[in-house]
Design an enzyme around this catalytic site. Structure first.
Site, mmCIF file in Angstrom:
data_model
loop_
_atom_site.group_PDB
_atom_site.id
_atom_site.type_symbol
_atom_site.label_atom_id
_atom_site.label_comp_id
_atom_site.label_asym_id
_atom_site.label_seq_id
_atom_site.Cartn_x
_atom_site.Cartn_y
_atom_site.Cartn_z
ATOM 1 N N TYR A 139 -9.409 -5.647 1.880
ATOM 2 C CA TYR A 139 -8.795 -5.398 0.583
ATOM 3 C C TYR A 139 -9.490 -6.285 -0.446
ATOM 4 O O TYR A 139 -10.593 -6.784 -0.208
ATOM 5 C CB TYR A 139 -7.289 -5.708 0.743
ATOM 6 C CG TYR A 139 -6.399 -5.174 -0.322
ATOM 7 C CD1 TYR A 139 -6.387 -3.815 -0.633
ATOM 8 C CD2 TYR A 139 -5.548 -6.020 -1.018
ATOM 9 C CE1 TYR A 139 -5.544 -3.332 -1.631
ATOM 10 C CE2 TYR A 139 -4.707 -5.535 -2.007
ATOM 11 C CZ TYR A 139 -4.716 -4.190 -2.310
ATOM 12 O OH TYR A 139 -3.888 -3.717 -3.290
ATOM 13 N N ARG A 192 -12.306 3.813 -12.362
ATOM 14 C CA ARG A 192 -11.996 2.407 -12.698
ATOM 15 C C ARG A 192 -11.611 1.689 -11.418
ATOM 16 O O ARG A 192 -10.446 1.474 -11.109
ATOM 17 C CB ARG A 192 -10.853 2.369 -13.728
ATOM 18 C CG ARG A 192 -10.658 1.037 -14.408
ATOM 19 C CD ARG A 192 -9.228 0.566 -14.235
ATOM 20 N NE ARG A 192 -9.012 0.064 -12.893
ATOM 21 C CZ ARG A 192 -7.837 -0.022 -12.299
ATOM 22 N NH1 ARG A 192 -6.753 0.400 -12.873
ATOM 23 N NH2 ARG A 192 -7.719 -0.510 -11.075
ATOM 24 N N LYS A 210 -6.525 0.907 0.984
ATOM 25 C CA LYS A 210 -5.085 0.982 0.676
ATOM 26 C C LYS A 210 -4.332 1.598 1.853
ATOM 27 O O LYS A 210 -3.235 1.160 2.206
ATOM 28 C CB LYS A 210 -4.847 1.834 -0.578
ATOM 29 C CG LYS A 210 -5.374 1.204 -1.863
ATOM 30 C CD LYS A 210 -4.337 0.350 -2.575
ATOM 31 C CE LYS A 210 -4.960 -0.388 -3.749
ATOM 32 N NZ LYS A 210 -4.065 -1.317 -4.413
ATOM 33 N N GLU A 282 -4.844 6.169 -7.506
ATOM 34 C CA GLU A 282 -5.376 4.820 -7.458
ATOM 35 C C GLU A 282 -6.674 4.714 -8.245
ATOM 36 O O GLU A 282 -7.590 5.520 -8.059
ATOM 37 C CB GLU A 282 -5.623 4.454 -5.983
ATOM 38 C CG GLU A 282 -5.875 2.996 -5.723
ATOM 39 C CD GLU A 282 -4.650 2.115 -5.920
ATOM 40 O OE1 GLU A 282 -3.581 2.419 -5.375
ATOM 41 O OE2 GLU A 282 -4.780 1.092 -6.624
ATOM 42 N N ASP A 283 -6.722 3.743 -9.112
ATOM 43 C CA ASP A 283 -7.958 3.389 -9.820
ATOM 44 C C ASP A 283 -8.582 4.538 -10.611
ATOM 45 O O ASP A 283 -9.804 4.709 -10.621
ATOM 46 C CB ASP A 283 -8.951 2.726 -8.853
ATOM 47 C CG ASP A 283 -8.439 1.350 -8.396
ATOM 48 O OD1 ASP A 283 -7.286 1.002 -8.731
ATOM 49 O OD2 ASP A 283 -9.183 0.621 -7.729
ATOM 50 N N ASP A 305 -0.120 3.554 -8.310
ATOM 51 C CA ASP A 305 -0.040 2.176 -7.843
ATOM 52 C C ASP A 305 -0.393 1.175 -8.944
ATOM 53 O O ASP A 305 0.212 0.111 -9.047
ATOM 54 C CB ASP A 305 -1.011 2.039 -6.671
ATOM 55 C CG ASP A 305 -0.904 0.718 -5.961
ATOM 56 O OD1 ASP A 305 0.219 0.191 -5.873
ATOM 57 O OD2 ASP A 305 -1.929 0.226 -5.486
ATOM 58 N N ASP A 306 -1.387 1.524 -9.769
ATOM 59 C CA ASP A 306 -1.850 0.584 -10.789
ATOM 60 C C ASP A 306 -0.840 0.439 -11.920
ATOM 61 O O ASP A 306 -0.717 -0.629 -12.510
ATOM 62 C CB ASP A 306 -3.210 1.040 -11.338
ATOM 63 C CG ASP A 306 -4.217 1.158 -10.216
ATOM 64 O OD1 ASP A 306 -4.524 0.140 -9.595
ATOM 65 O OD2 ASP A 306 -4.656 2.290 -9.924
ATOM 66 N N ASN A 447 -8.526 -7.788 -10.749
ATOM 67 C CA ASN A 447 -9.224 -7.834 -9.470
ATOM 68 C C ASN A 447 -10.644 -7.302 -9.616
ATOM 69 O O ASN A 447 -10.901 -6.519 -10.527
ATOM 70 C CB ASN A 447 -8.474 -6.959 -8.451
ATOM 71 C CG ASN A 447 -7.075 -7.475 -8.198
ATOM 72 O OD1 ASN A 447 -6.876 -8.655 -7.982
ATOM 73 N ND2 ASN A 447 -6.106 -6.588 -8.255
ATOM 74 N N ASN A 491 -0.020 -9.094 -6.021
ATOM 75 C CA ASN A 491 -0.811 -7.882 -5.813
ATOM 76 C C ASN A 491 0.097 -6.757 -5.356
ATOM 77 O O ASN A 491 1.037 -6.981 -4.583
ATOM 78 C CB ASN A 491 -1.889 -8.157 -4.751
ATOM 79 C CG ASN A 491 -2.869 -6.996 -4.644
ATOM 80 O OD1 ASN A 491 -2.508 -5.913 -4.192
ATOM 81 N ND2 ASN A 491 -4.082 -7.213 -5.088
HETATM 82 O O1 LIG Z 1 -6.480 -3.137 -5.275
HETATM 83 C C1 LIG Z 1 -5.921 -4.159 -5.688
HETATM 84 O O2 LIG Z 1 -6.139 -5.276 -5.251
HETATM 85 C C2 LIG Z 1 -4.873 -4.030 -6.768
HETATM 86 C C3 LIG Z 1 -5.120 -2.821 -7.567
HETATM 87 O O3 LIG Z 1 -4.571 -1.778 -7.336
HETATM 88 C C4 LIG Z 1 -6.178 -2.860 -8.583
HETATM 89 O O4 LIG Z 1 -6.655 -3.938 -8.946
HETATM 90 O O5 LIG Z 1 -6.567 -1.777 -9.028
HETATM 91 MG MG LIG Z 2 -5.744 -0.126 -7.992
#
Ligand SMILES: O=C([O-])CC(=O)C(=O)O
Ligand SMILES: [Mg+2]
Length: 591
Positions: A139, A192, A210, A282-283, A305-306, A447, A491
């Site tokens: 991670y 992103r 994840k 995610e992202d 999640d973000d 992060n 986190n």
């Molecule tokens: O992945 C991680 O550590 C936390 C998160 O979702 C991000 O920073 O986008």
């Molecule tokens: Mg993320």
């Protein structure tokens, strides 16, 4: 051989325990006597469970030297393994020893990926038993570096790649995936990745990582997890020129073309896996993240999640921190650097929580929260048009050009970094914050570590040891003025595995903000006096499975209360039920 196959298949029953339960549709649907026939009906190819050489090459069933003498006889393994047998414990000891030999984190990452591809149960055994040591590898921060170099380190593909080439055929692509009973999908479009920007198709490391945590920390069985990367191109010039790049070599598709591909994906997912499959976004870049969540939040079980996971984990940390910094939530003033998914998501959940606790409308409670973006403090008089998700935060105030001036002008008690830009909490900022707060709460969330707004050492040193500090990526303990300071990790990994488990075990069909508050409350409730004594506002990750069960139970309870849970009857003791549903990485015996 018949009974052998059945035994092996039963070994991967849904969520691994309670095979008669209705969780995820029940074992019989997928692994029952008719499984082979069903496979033939729903996939274009046939599925057969391995024996002999193929068994050793099948990561889901392989046990390596741990195959017993009897299993070696029964499964045509004689001669294919050296004479010695080993326990899973001994295998774990050997692997941890080997992994610790590597000096470079990326080498550890690759060794763990190889293990996952070779012996899945052993991979999860390692991860669960050594969570604090291995989390920074599978991670953040190492997964970020892995994504940046994904093309060069690419060996066996993991997850499902859906690109513009597959337009019109996404349902077909989903059917190529070997597992049919999917409970959780984590999907990215790579635009992103953490705070590292557009990594295109190489963002796949994120959904893979994840979902490894979904299993290790949340107990969702690995075969129910599906990592997906949607490749619509990348605007990262460096990757487009990189000969080892694994994605489409074109600029990102946007607008209608993008929306249509995403819509086809969302429809195919529902058609193929039903309405109880969780899709975790995610992202994604800000604009798409907010739009997708709003668009599919009313028709699908979706979670960002973000925006939402980060919000729940930060709220939990702030609530827990009140024990150390004093006051109630509504006594505090919050200042954010960064007004994207994380910043506005957290701000909204804090405002909602204050509103619920004080009966003050959320339009009012938002006024305790201020956000700074790249153009300075967000204020109502701003000339440039604000993106929709920033509008609720444009309060009355004269323009303020940067974070330092905002700190001086507003005198916040809590400073939260969600900018994706490293080293932006400067010495001046932290000194100013510490000049009017006895115990400033500083959360540097971006992060990986390289993007953190400040380091733990900077936070403690510049505040003269007074800051309560937590960060998105892990930092080692710091010694300052003869005292040992242990930074917490704020986190979303604390929340999403338990949150997802709660949705799965209750058969929820929608996510509601109240479930985020329920998850957050469960997490805050797990911080012990012993943790507080060390200045920590989160419990240690070593307890994470217990924490996840608490979160899952709270989320499931809320799902029942809101009438969006479909699993009946409601289990009486939801914590016990959540625990009983968790995947165990211990080896199964094969008859
Ligand atoms: O992945 C991680 O550590 C936390 C998160 O979702 C991000 O920073 O986008
Ligand atoms: Mg993320």
């Amino acid at each position: 051989m018949e009974s052998t196959l059945k035994e092996m298949r039963d070994g991967v029953s849904v969520l691994d325990l309670d095979p008669k339960s209705a969780v995820g549709g029940g074992v019989e649907d997928v692994y029952g006597e008719d499984a082979a026939t069903e496979d033939q009906l729903v996939t274009p190819w046939t599925y057969s469970v391995a024996s002999g050489y193929s068994l050793l090459r099948d990561p889901q069933y392989n046990k390596g030297l741990a195959f017993t003498e009897r299993e070696r006889d029964a499964h045509y393994l004689r001669g294919l393994l050296p004479p010695a047998t080993a326990t899973q414990q001994l295998q774990e000891k050997k692997l941890m020893h080997n992994i610790r030999q590597y000096q470079i984190p990326l080498q550890k990452y690759m060794a763990l990926t190889e293990l996952q591809e070779r012996n899945e149960r052993l991979f999860y055994k390692l991860l669960i038993d050594n969570v604090e040591e291995l989390l920074p590898i599978v991670y953040t921060p190492t997964v970020g570096e892995a994504c940046q170099k994904y093309g060069s380190i690419f060996r066996r593909p993991q997850g499902l790649y859906i690109s513009l080439k597959e337009k019109g055929r996404i349902l077909e692509v989903l059917k190529n995936w070997p597992e049919k009973s999917i409970q959780v999908i984590v999907v990215t479009d790579g635009e992103r990745i953490l705070g590292l920007g557009d990594l295109g198709c190489q963002g796949m490391g994120i959904p893979v990582g994840k979902l490894a945590l979904y299993t290790a920390l949340g107990g969702v069985r690995p075969s129910a997890c599906l990592p997906v990367t949607i490749d619509v191109g990348t605007n990262n010039e460096q990757l487009l020129k990189d000969e080892f790049y694994i994605g489409l070599r074109q600029k990102r598709a946007t607008g209608k073309e993008y929306a249509e591909l995403l819509h086809e994906f969302m429809s195919a997912v529902k058609q193929n896996y039903g309405e109880k499959v969780l899709v975790q976004f995610e992202d994604f870049a800000n604009h798409n993240a907010f739009e997708l969540l709003a668009k599919y939040g009313t028709t699908h079980l979706v979670f960002n999640d973000d925006i939402q996971g980060t919000a729940a984990v930060v709220l939990a940390g702030v609530v827990a921190a009140l024990k150390l910094i004093g006051g109630t939530l509504s006594d505090h003033k919050f200042l954010f650097l960064g007004a994207g998914e994380a910043g506005t998501g957290i701000a909204e959940l804090i405002a909602l929580e204050i509103s619920k606790k004080t009966n003050v409308p959320v339009e009012e409670t938002r006024k305790k929260i201020w956000l700074v973006d790249s153009k300075g403090l967000i204020v109502s008089s701003r000339k440039d048009p604000l993106q929709n998700f920033k509008k609720p935060w444009a309060h009355e105030h004269e323009p303020v050009k940067d974070l330092l001036d905002a700190v001086k002008a507003l005198k916040p008690t809590v400073l939260i970094g969600s900018s994706g830009v490293g080293r932006t909490f400067t010495k001046e900022v932290i000194e100013a914050l510490s000049s009017f707060n006895e115990k400033p709460l500083i959360m540097a969330l971006s992060n990986p570590t390289s993007q953190s707004e400040c380091t733990a050492e900077e936070a403690y040193t510049w505040s003269k040891g007074r800051a309560i500090f937590a960060s998105g990526s892990p930092f080692d303990p710091v010694e300052y003025d003869g005292k040992n300071f242990v930074p917490g990790q704020s986190n979303n990994a604390y929340i999403f595995p338990g949150f997802g488990l709660g949705l799965v075990i209750s058969g929820a069909i929608r996510v509601h903000d109240d479930m985020l508050l329920a998850a957050s409350e469960a997490l805050a409730g797990q911080v012990s006096q012993e943790n507080f004594d060390k200045g920590l506002i989160y419990p240690p990750f070593s307890n994470i499975r217990k924490i996840s069960a608490q979160i899952a139970a709270n989320v499931a309870a809320k799902a029942y209360e809101l009438g969006v849970a479909t699993r009946i009857p409601r289990p009486e003791n939801l914590v016990k039920y959540a625990e009983s549903c968790m995947y165990s990485p211990l080896y199964r015996n094969y008859r």
